[in-house]
Design an enzyme around this catalytic site. Structure first.
Site, mmCIF file in Angstrom:
data_model
loop_
_atom_site.group_PDB
_atom_site.id
_atom_site.type_symbol
_atom_site.label_atom_id
_atom_site.label_comp_id
_atom_site.label_asym_id
_atom_site.label_seq_id
_atom_site.Cartn_x
_atom_site.Cartn_y
_atom_site.Cartn_z
ATOM 1 N N ASP A 1 63.502 45.349 25.821
ATOM 2 C CA ASP A 1 62.749 46.544 26.254
ATOM 3 C C ASP A 1 62.889 46.667 27.723
ATOM 4 O OD1 ASP A 1 61.121 49.036 26.042
ATOM 5 O OD2 ASP A 1 59.560 47.720 27.006
ATOM 6 N N ASP B 1 60.519 48.559 30.572
ATOM 7 C CA ASP B 1 59.278 48.953 31.131
ATOM 8 C C ASP B 1 57.955 47.950 30.576
ATOM 9 O OD1 ASP B 1 59.767 50.684 33.696
ATOM 10 O OD2 ASP B 1 60.078 52.163 31.582
#
Length: 231
Positions: free
Chosen positions: A8, A10
């Site tokens: 992922d 952020d």
């Protein structure tokens, strides 16, 4: 099929949640939504923009809600200047390279955001592919983003690891059959474990994380890079 590492963006490879919160708060306020950090942390982090607009701006049409969230993303991009990769990420990417393990970024963020962040981190060339949830039929928490990354990389879910900081992301990876490491940037350990994380940690330097990655991927244990990771 190969082992893969899937990241992922952020809150996982870089800490940008505070910037997203500021941008979201600014665009919601004119619509009477005075967003607070706890609400953002528990109900928005990791959630696709389409779902966020529907949840928080139900009086707007789909197109109007999308326009508000587009304005939020533009405001966020204006805030992005210098960024620093999460602690331990670069050695882990070096180790993956040495083991021939391809890596990907799998995110619900818009492509413009993801490309900007990776460029700011000088990591654009470190990932074999970039999968954007909103460009697919289903974003996280649906497993499709992770299944798509695995298909592109020729990966084996049973030998792959995803790194996530949100329950939506952890659920997505877990449903795709991928081992999940939860990063504790904004969400409690129990929440990430309940969403499918096998290991939770503050950063990529954690010994339990590195052991899980080596065991899950089946990577060689005797290389110099593996020795450095154990140190």
């Amino acid at each position: 099929m190969t082992a893969t590492l899937l990241f992922d963006m952020d809150g996982t490879i870089v800490e940008t949640d505070h910037l997203h919160f500021q941008a979201m708060k600014s665009v919601f306020l004119p619509y009477g939504v005075d967003l607070d950090w706890e609400t953002y942390r528990t109900r928005i982090i990791g959630v696709a923009n389409t779902a966020t607009a529907a949840n928080f701006l139900p009086s707007l049409s789909v197109a109007e809600g999308a326009a508000v969230l587009d304005a939020k993303e533009a405001a966020y991009r204006e805030m992005v200047t210098e960024l620093e990769a999460a602690s331990g990420l670069l050695p882990l990417l070096d180790w993956a390279d040495s083991e021939g393990i391809p890596c990907a970024v799998v995110t619900n963020a818009p492509r413009a955001n993801a490309e900007l962040v990776l460029k700011a981190l000088r990591l654009t060339d470190r990932f074999a592919c970039l999968v954007i949830g909103d460009e697919l039929a289903n974003a996280k928490p649906h497993p499709l983003p992770y299944l798509t990354a695995i298909e592109i990389l020729g990966g084996d879910p049973q030998r792959s690891v995803a790194f996530e900081d949100s329950p939506a992301g952890a659920k997505s990876a877990f449903a795709a059959g991928v081992g999940v490491v939860g990063l504790l940037t904004s969400v409690e350990p129990d929440v990430l474990r309940a969403a499918g994380a096998s290991v939770v940690a503050r950063n990529f330097n954690n010994q339990e994380v590195l052991t899980f990655v080596r065991e899950r991927t089946g990577a060689g244990q005797t290389s110099r890079q593996a020795s450095e990771l154990r140190a």
